[in-house]
Design a protein around this motif. Structure first.
Motif, PDB file in Angstrom:
ATOM      1  N   THR A 173      23.395 -52.666 125.979  1.00 63.87           N
ATOM      2  CA  THR A 173      24.619 -52.076 125.437  1.00 63.87           C
ATOM      3  C   THR A 173      24.318 -50.814 124.653  1.00 63.87           C
ATOM      4  N   LEU A 174      23.308 -50.879 123.789  1.00 60.86           N
ATOM      5  CA  LEU A 174      22.932 -49.699 123.006  1.00 60.86           C
ATOM      6  C   LEU A 174      22.460 -48.573 123.914  1.00 60.86           C
ATOM      7  N   ALA A 175      21.616 -48.913 124.898  1.00 62.78           N
ATOM      8  CA  ALA A 175      21.099 -47.889 125.803  1.00 62.78           C
ATOM      9  C   ALA A 175      22.204 -47.294 126.660  1.00 62.78           C
ATOM     10  N   ALA A 176      23.097 -48.124 127.188  1.00 59.85           N
ATOM     11  CA  ALA A 176      24.180 -47.624 128.039  1.00 59.85           C
ATOM     12  C   ALA A 176      25.130 -46.735 127.250  1.00 59.85           C
ATOM     13  N   THR A 177      25.390 -47.087 125.997  1.00 55.60           N
ATOM     14  CA  THR A 177      26.246 -46.237 125.160  1.00 55.60           C
ATOM     15  C   THR A 177      25.602 -44.882 124.942  1.00 55.60           C
ATOM     16  N   TRP A 178      24.285 -44.886 124.703  1.00 51.06           N
ATOM     17  CA  TRP A 178      23.585 -43.600 124.518  1.00 51.06           C
ATOM     18  C   TRP A 178      23.690 -42.743 125.781  1.00 51.06           C
ATOM     19  N   TYR A 179      23.354 -43.312 126.932  1.00 54.91           N
ATOM     20  CA  TYR A 179      23.349 -42.519 128.166  1.00 54.91           C
ATOM     21  C   TYR A 179      24.756 -42.124 128.590  1.00 54.91           C
ATOM     22  N   ALA A 180      25.755 -42.976 128.353  1.00 56.92           N
ATOM     23  CA  ALA A 180      27.131 -42.602 128.681  1.00 56.92           C
ATOM     24  C   ALA A 180      27.575 -41.414 127.833  1.00 56.92           C
ATOM     25  N   SER A 181      27.260 -41.442 126.553  1.00 58.12           N
ATOM     26  CA  SER A 181      27.624 -40.341 125.667  1.00 58.12           C
ATOM     27  C   SER A 181      26.879 -39.063 126.064  1.00 58.12           C
ATOM     28  N   TYR A 182      25.641 -39.209 126.479  1.00 54.66           N
ATOM     29  CA  TYR A 182      24.864 -38.049 126.936  1.00 54.66           C
ATOM     30  C   TYR A 182      25.519 -37.416 128.162  1.00 54.66           C
ATOM     31  N   GLN A 183      25.923 -38.248 129.120  1.00 54.87           N
ATOM     32  CA  GLN A 183      26.568 -37.718 130.320  1.00 54.87           C
ATOM     33  C   GLN A 183      27.903 -37.064 129.995  1.00 54.87           C
ATOM     34  N   LEU A 184      28.666 -37.658 129.095  1.00 55.90           N
ATOM     35  CA  LEU A 184      29.954 -37.070 128.730  1.00 55.90           C
ATOM     36  C   LEU A 184      29.774 -35.734 128.017  1.00 55.90           C
ATOM     37  N   ALA A 185      28.744 -35.649 127.170  1.00 57.50           N
ATOM     38  CA  ALA A 185      28.514 -34.402 126.433  1.00 57.50           C
ATOM     39  C   ALA A 185      28.000 -33.277 127.318  1.00 57.50           C
ATOM     40  N   ARG A 186      27.511 -33.600 128.511  1.00 60.05           N
ATOM     41  CA  ARG A 186      27.060 -32.567 129.443  1.00 60.05           C
ATOM     42  C   ARG A 186      28.210 -31.968 130.247  1.00 60.05           C
ATOM     43  N   GLN A 187      29.425 -32.495 130.078  1.00 64.32           N
ATOM     44  CA  GLN A 187      30.577 -31.925 130.776  1.00 64.32           C
ATOM     45  C   GLN A 187      30.777 -30.470 130.358  1.00 64.32           C
ATOM     46  N   PRO A 188      31.115 -29.595 131.280  1.00 69.28           N
ATOM     47  CA  PRO A 188      31.341 -28.185 130.897  1.00 69.28           C
ATOM     48  C   PRO A 188      32.383 -28.021 129.796  1.00 69.28           C
ATOM     49  N   ALA A 189      33.451 -28.822 129.838  1.00 67.85           N
ATOM     50  CA  ALA A 189      34.503 -28.694 128.829  1.00 67.85           C
ATOM     51  C   ALA A 189      34.070 -29.207 127.466  1.00 67.85           C
ATOM     52  N   ALA A 190      32.978 -29.979 127.412  1.00 61.10           N
ATOM     53  CA  ALA A 190      32.525 -30.545 126.146  1.00 61.10           C
ATOM     54  C   ALA A 190      31.499 -29.672 125.444  1.00 61.10           C
ATOM     55  N   LEU A 191      30.957 -28.676 126.131  1.00 61.33           N
ATOM     56  CA  LEU A 191      29.872 -27.867 125.573  1.00 61.33           C
ATOM     57  C   LEU A 191      30.393 -26.955 124.473  1.00 61.33           C
ATOM     58  N   PRO A 192      29.531 -26.592 123.511  1.00 62.29           N
ATOM     59  CA  PRO A 192      29.982 -25.736 122.402  1.00 62.29           C
ATOM     60  C   PRO A 192      30.208 -24.299 122.840  1.00 62.29           C
ATOM     61  N   VAL A 193      30.843 -23.544 121.968  1.00 63.49           N
ATOM     62  CA  VAL A 193      31.145 -22.136 122.232  1.00 63.49           C
ATOM     63  C   VAL A 193      29.840 -21.339 122.353  1.00 63.49           C
ATOM     64  N   ALA A 194      29.796 -20.445 123.327  1.00 62.41           N
ATOM     65  CA  ALA A 194      28.642 -19.559 123.481  1.00 62.41           C
ATOM     66  C   ALA A 194      28.746 -18.408 122.488  1.00 62.41           C
ATOM     67  N   PHE A 195      27.659 -18.173 121.743  1.00 62.01           N
ATOM     68  CA  PHE A 195      27.664 -17.107 120.750  1.00 62.01           C
ATOM     69  C   PHE A 195      27.475 -15.750 121.432  1.00 62.01           C
ATOM     70  N   ALA A 196      27.974 -14.745 120.778  1.00 60.75           N
ATOM     71  CA  ALA A 196      27.903 -13.408 121.365  1.00 60.75           C
ATOM     72  C   ALA A 196      26.457 -12.937 121.524  1.00 60.75           C
ATOM     73  N   PHE A 197      25.592 -13.287 120.591  1.00 61.11           N
ATOM     74  CA  PHE A 197      24.207 -12.827 120.637  1.00 61.11           C
ATOM     75  C   PHE A 197      23.229 -13.993 120.822  1.00 61.11           C
ATOM     76  N   GLY A 198      23.709 -15.083 121.378  1.00 62.76           N
ATOM     77  CA  GLY A 198      22.845 -16.226 121.628  1.00 62.76           C
ATOM     78  C   GLY A 198      22.646 -17.066 120.381  1.00 62.76           C
ATOM     79  N   GLY A 199      21.902 -18.145 120.546  1.00 60.97           N
ATOM     80  CA  GLY A 199      21.629 -19.044 119.426  1.00 60.97           C
ATOM     81  C   GLY A 199      22.471 -20.295 119.422  1.00 60.97           C
ATOM     82  N   GLU A 200      23.427 -20.392 120.395  1.00 62.11           N
ATOM     83  CA  GLU A 200      24.216 -21.626 120.472  1.00 62.11           C
ATOM     84  C   GLU A 200      23.347 -22.776 120.989  1.00 62.11           C
ATOM     85  N   ALA A 201      23.791 -23.981 120.763  1.00 60.52           N
ATOM     86  CA  ALA A 201      23.029 -25.156 121.174  1.00 60.52           C
ATOM     87  C   ALA A 201      22.884 -25.202 122.683  1.00 60.52           C
ATOM     88  N   GLN A 202      21.680 -25.522 123.136  1.00 64.90           N
ATOM     89  CA  GLN A 202      21.449 -25.693 124.561  1.00 64.90           C
ATOM     90  C   GLN A 202      22.082 -26.993 125.047  1.00 64.90           C
TER      91      GLN A 202
END
Length: 570
Positions: free
Chosen positions: A109-138
């Motif tokens: 359960t703990l592992a599946a929750t971690w990997y499910a959240s990881y997959q959801l956070a990789r969605q394009p709509a979930a990614l953070p704003v790209a900074f003008a000069f870089g430095g945003e989270a990969q």
């Protein structure tokens, strides 16, 4: 349909939580409660009784029973797991052998929750704003940080601790729900390579829920998730990259869901709650209180996620966990076992809570830290004070309260349990010092103290208070007292007893039991009766052959007692 993301996250904010620390943290949460204790009343010992009958070949594997009657929980899969481990590990105590697969299920359960959240956070709509000069989270670092936060949020939920450490179908359903969420999250990436890797998790979740007595829940969850996935296909740019295997994989997932639904309908295994009867029950206020404390602290963060990500509700990273939360909370509202049903919402709720962290202000994070620090430090202090009072009689008032609530309990000092509690407390003090220190922020940082505090209190309860909890929550003492009243070598008639009480008398008392409904049995010299069925006992037993001998009460619960009769005639 793309909307601006509210997440503004720099690369420095997604620094890695050390994997060894995370693993040790999970071990410290999972192991206490599975080690060193007796089977507790109702769910623990009741399920154990069915598993023992399966392991001994005394019941059908498709219909687990306790003393000839079907188990109260529908769905045989959880009982299969316990019975198989009892049979495979005969050199271990049966109750411990049966707990092993359930400890694995909590870890999954703990592992599946971690990997499910990881997959959801990789969605394009979930990614953070790209900074003008870089430095945003990969993307990968950002997703890993949110997955760490989701795992911490799940462990921090107050309602998870006890129910997730029971040998019961509820823990199995929790594991299958988290696995199906992981399967849906992996299926939400049309462009991901090797989409077939989502299928094992999807199959395990859907069919596991159906075989654990929650086919109706599995049908609603699967239908909603498939609708979200279909919507994504219809509203994704036609030129977007898609793995050529994605469409067959999605078709197999839909086919598995349909097969599960049809098979469960044929087997009458939907197990829908009685909505009309429950809606008439006058305890909605109590359900509201349960909802608040049971899901704390994930629910405030989840609500914040829904507000800050309100333009992305139809996106997979919000829609998939949100649908799971809505379905499970709805089931909980009309269920007899509201807390046990609500347990299944925690993985999805934790995933939602994680997405609040990229949008939280620093002042809110500080408020969470200070509240958590005060709350769990106070709880830990109370646990230590009461333990010290049990051992020494000082302070006198807590010692008197323990003696009043658990009459007959004799505390004994255990250096091993004391050492485990002391080490956990030392780790908490070190963590508090680390958290209030000056160092770079990390997304998961605000959930470290809530998760660690919940783990600390659970570990202290399962070490310092373990003998007291065994005495108060186990049917062992009452079962062994009844066994002393039964003539050696005699069987015992039982009437009106619950599945848990029967299982306890057989496991703790080592008694051979026969139901009164099975007819007279001259071998039985004793009879145990529930007070609820005493008025109609004469309809099943010739009372001229029996004499009432004793009322045996659970020492920690005056409302629960059993009546013992002795045979006096032929």
């Amino acid at each position: 349909m793309n909307r601006p993301t509210p997440a503004i996250v720099s690369q420095s904010a997604v620094r890695r939580l050390p994997r060894l620390a995370l693993i040790l943290f999970c071990v410290a949460y999972v192991l206490p409660g599975f080690l060193g204790r007796e089977p507790w009343k109702v769910d623990d010992v009741g399920a154990l009784g069915a598993m023992l009958e399966l392991a001994a070949g005394q019941a059908s594997w498709w219909q687990p029973t306790v003393l000839g009657l079907p188990v109260e929980e529908a769905g045989p899969l959880p009982y299969w797991l316990g019975a198989l481990f009892i049979r495979a590990l005969p050199f271990l105590p049966p109750d411990f052998a049966a707990r092993i697969p359930f400890g694995v299920l909590l870890s999954l359960t703990l592992a599946a929750t971690w990997y499910a959240s990881y997959q959801l956070a990789r969605q394009p709509a979930a990614l953070p704003v790209a900074f003008a000069f870089g430095g945003e989270a990969q993307p990968a670092d950002y997703a890993r940080a949110l997955a760490d936060a989701a795992l911490l949020a799940l462990v921090a939920c107050l309602g998870l601790a006890q129910l997730s450490h029971e040998t019961s179908p509820d823990l199995a359903r929790l594991a299958w729900t988290s696995m199906s969420l992981l399967g849906a999250a992996r299926l939400s990436h049309p462009g991901a390579s090797q989409p077939w890797r989502a299928l094992p998790w999807w199959f395990a979740g859907v069919f596991g829920l159906a075989l654990s007595g929650a086919a109706g829940l599995a049908a609603l969850l699967g239908a909603g998730w498939l609708a979200v996935l279909a919507w994504r296909l219809l509203h994704t740019d036609a030129d977007a990259p898609r793995d050529k295997a994605y469409f067959p994989v999605l078709g197999l997932a839909a086919g598995a869901w349909l097969a599960m639904a049809m098979a469960s309908q044929r087997l009458d295994a939907w197990n829908w709650p009685d909505v009309q009867a429950t809606l008439q029950a006058p305890y909605w206020e109590s359900w509201g209180r349960l909802l608040v404390w049971f899901t704390w602290p994930a629910w405030p963060l989840a609500l914040w996620t829904l507000w800050r990500w309100r333009r992305q509700w139809v996106q997979a990273h919000v829609a998939l966990p949100l649908w799971a939360v809505l379905v499970v909370v709805g089931f909980s509202a009309v269920s007899d076992d509201r807390d046990r049903t609500l347990l299944l919402a925690l993985p999805a709720l934790a995933a939602l809570a994680a997405f609040a962290l990229p949008t939280l202000r620093r002042s809110v994070s500080a408020l969470i830290d200070w509240f958590t620090l005060l709350f769990f430090s106070f709880c830990a202090l109370v646990i230590w004070v009461i333990w010290f009072a049990m051992m020494t009689g000082v302070p006198a008032k807590p010692a008197a309260n323990v003696a009043r609530l658990a009459p007959g309990f004799v505390p004994e000092f255990s250096f091993g349990l004391f050492l485990a509690g002391a080490l956990a407390t030392g780790a908490w003090l070190w963590l508090v010092g680390w958290r209030v220190g000056r160092h770079r922020e990390a997304l998961w940082k605000s959930l470290v103290l809530p998760a660690a505090g919940a783990t600390l209190c659970w570990l202290l309860l399962m070490t310092l208070w373990l003998p007291l909890l065994d005495f108060g929550r186990s049917y062992g003492p009452i079962s062994r007292r009844i066994a002393t009243l039964v003539p050696p070598g005699s069987c015992v008639l039982v009437d009106g007893l619950t599945q848990a009480q029967i299982s306890a008398l057989r496991y703790h008392g080592k008694l051979e039991l026969v139901r009164t409904t099975s007819g007279p049995d001259a071998r039985c010299q004793g009879m145990v009766v529930s007070p609820d069925t005493q008025a109609t006992l004469a309809e099943r037993v010739n009372l001229t052959q029996w004499a009432f001998k004793a009322t045996v009460r659970r020492l920690t619960d005056n409302k629960e007692s059993l009546l013992y009769y002795q045979r006096v005639g032929g």
